[in-house]
Enzyme design. Structure first.
Site, PDB file in Angstrom:
ATOM      1  N   GLY A  56       0.651  -1.280  -0.014  1.00 29.95           N
ATOM      2  CA  GLY A  56       0.020   0.062  -0.045  1.00 29.95           C
ATOM      3  C   GLY A  56       0.879   1.100   0.041  1.00 29.95           C
ATOM      4  O   GLY A  56       1.742   1.539  -0.867  1.00 29.95           O
ATOM      5  N   GLY A  57       0.514   2.213   1.097  1.00 29.12           N
ATOM      6  CA  GLY A  57       1.505   3.324   1.282  1.00 29.12           C
ATOM      7  C   GLY A  57       2.903   2.985   1.194  1.00 29.12           C
ATOM      8  O   GLY A  57       3.603   4.076   0.931  1.00 29.12           O
ATOM      9  N   GLY A  84      18.532  10.529 -34.490  1.00 24.18           N
ATOM     10  CA  GLY A  84      18.059  11.264 -33.317  1.00 24.18           C
ATOM     11  C   GLY A  84      18.848  10.645 -31.973  1.00 24.18           C
ATOM     12  O   GLY A  84      19.085  11.550 -31.012  1.00 24.18           O
ATOM     13  N   ALA A  85      19.259   9.436 -31.950  1.00 23.35           N
ATOM     14  CA  ALA A  85      19.852   8.830 -31.011  1.00 23.35           C
ATOM     15  C   ALA A  85      21.275   9.373 -30.686  1.00 23.35           C
ATOM     16  O   ALA A  85      21.871   9.223 -29.602  1.00 23.35           O
ATOM     17  CB  ALA A  85      19.867   7.079 -31.154  1.00 23.35           C
TER      18      ALA A  85
END
Length: 483
Positions: free
Chosen positions: A145-146, A375-376
């Site tokens: 959970g938390g 782009g790499a």
């Protein structure tokens, strides 16, 4: 001290033993916490199931807390939260790292909203300290959970074999979805090593603590803390390019190259099981801690995709906020094409990597080993993004795309009309590569600072880092580290 109410496995440590193992011998100073949970009445224990302490690691002050899973499952109530917040406050005031040993069943049901508010206050403090001081979580049992968010908000998450992290436990999953899973199957080390939640796995709790101490040593340059001198060790013998095939289509393990550059050949790899087509490691070059980002040609040919971009971007930002210089080893054909990647937001994640490098103010050096396309090439710390230096090995190729793909576009009709299209494409690709993609051409055009012999790589990188390390980084507004 917390009262044990359940037995433990023989190879596990108690909450107090974890703290003693973390700190240098004889330096553990427990922070007195007599607060108790009023909701629990006679069952309340001092400290409410969590121990707090300060000490030193390698001579450097560190704050830590350790949850005790034998006290109400390590669940968090108001008093428990107040103790954790006190540790975070001590760390913030002293500007020292904080280590959390996590073993918690989550919010204590008997305390309802008080428990949830306790988590909210802890999370707010963690975010406030993000990028200001190092935060490391060692998960020793359940983090439910938390209790799972605290580690996720940390800079590094180390999992022990008994660790499990999940927002909803096996019982809830069974009731809601009908899936029958163990805690390990739902959120154990294997699960989170593959999805990037965990940065490091360990074989034992003591191994996890040793790893944590190593991380703290690497991050020792944060703020004004003096650097601890380290002996300079030569890397293992042999040429660093011995594992790199001349054929750019053949894969190899780039970690061998990285190990050949760092002191003693020792690397601490982060998240090796997630997005393995890029590797992120810590090491030292001539005693200086460095972060190494490298394309991994043995996995997907070293291509960048959405996950690899996320992984590398987070590592770059972590190194930047904690002032660890960066070394980038490039061997990539580009970004992964296709509908799956485009639909998976590779543009957004790739942009995060570009942003991380362009925004970084730490010294950073790039070495193109074999190829860097499209782009790499930009995203992997190019000259245009502000790299302090970009080197290339003699046979490296740099350009918009690989030669075969380039001529397939620019000479499509010529290739289709040829008697032997395959041979014609190969001939044209060779000519294109020689004219446009060579390292010498890139150096002549100012995109590469120097073409260097592989054997000179460590010396050239070390020289740039030594020079860049004497300059004052650009001033900029203080800001938290984005998760």
């Amino acid at each position: 001290m917390a009262v044990a109410v359940a037995s433990r496995a023989s190879d596990d440590l108690t909450a107090a033993e974890r703290l003693d193992a973390l700190f240098d011998r004889g330096t553990t100073q427990f922070i007195r916490t007599d607060v108790v949970s009023r909701r629990l009445g006679p069952r309340a224990v001092p400290g409410d199931g969590v121990l707090a302490a300060t000490g030193t690691v390698d001579g450097r002050p560190v704050a830590a807390y350790s949850q005790d899973g034998t006290v109400f499952g390590g669940s968090l109530g108001r008093a428990h939260a107040d103790t954790v917040l006190r540790v975070l406050d001590v760390a913030e005031r002293a500007r020292i790292p904080v280590v959390a040993f996590v073993e918690s069943a989550g919010a204590r049901l008997q305390e309802g909203l008080d428990a949830l508010d306790g988590y909210a206050r802890i999370f707010a403090a963690q975010v406030r300290l993000s990028g200001v001081i190092p935060q490391i979580s060692v998960v020793c049992g359940a983090a439910a959970g938390g209790g799972a968010y605290g580690p996720a908000l940390s800079d590094f998450v180390v999992l022990t074999p008994r660790a499990s992290m999940f927002l909803t436990g096996p019982g809830v999953v069974r009731e809601v979805l009908g899936e029958v899973l163990t805690a390990s199957e739902l959120g154990g080390p294997a699960v989170h090593a593959a999805n990037g939640v965990a940065h490091l796995l360990s074989e034992t709790e003591l191994d996890a603590i040793t790893t944590t101490r190593t991380l703290l040593e690497v991050l020792a340059d944060v703020d004004a803390v003096p650097r601890h001198p380290r002996p300079v060790e030569a890397p293992p013998g042999g040429p660093v390019d011995a594992y790199v095939p001349a054929d750019p289509r053949k894969g190899y393990d780039v970690r061998h190259v990285a190990a050949g550059l760092v002191d003693g050949g020792r690397l601490l790899e982060i998240s090796p099981g997630w997005a393995p087509n890029v590797t992120c490691s810590f090491g030292r070059i001539e005693g200086r801690a460095v972060g190494i980002v490298a394309n991994q040609p043995s996995c997907k040919a070293g291509v960048l995709d959405a996950d690899a971009s996320q992984k590398a971007a987070r590592f770059v930002r972590t190194c930047d906020v904690f002032r660890v210089p960066l070394v980038v080893l490039v061997d990539t054909p580009g970004f992964m094409p296709g509908s799956e990647q485009e639909g998976g937001a590779v543009i957004r994640h790739g942009a995060k990597l570009v942003h991380a490098f362009a925004d970084a103010t730490v010294p950073r050096v790039t070495v193109v080993l074999r190829k860097a396309f499209g782009g790499a090439l930009i995203a992997m710390n190019s000259r245009g993004l502000g790299a302090d230096a970009v080197f290339a090995w003699p046979n490296a190729e740099l350009g918009v795309m690989g030669p075969a793909q380039a001529v397939g576009i620019t000479h499509r009709r010529d290739i289709e009309a040829a008697a032997d299209p395959v041979a014609r494409r190969s001939e044209l690709a060779g000519a294109y590569a020689a004219d446009h993609l060579t390292a010498e051409r890139a150096a002549q055009d100012g995109h590469v600072d120097a073409v260097i012999a592989p054997s000179d790589t460590r010396a050239r990188v070390a020289a740039v880092l030594a020079l860049a390390g004497t300059t004052v980084p650009l001033s900029r507004p203080a800001r938290n580290f984005p998760q």
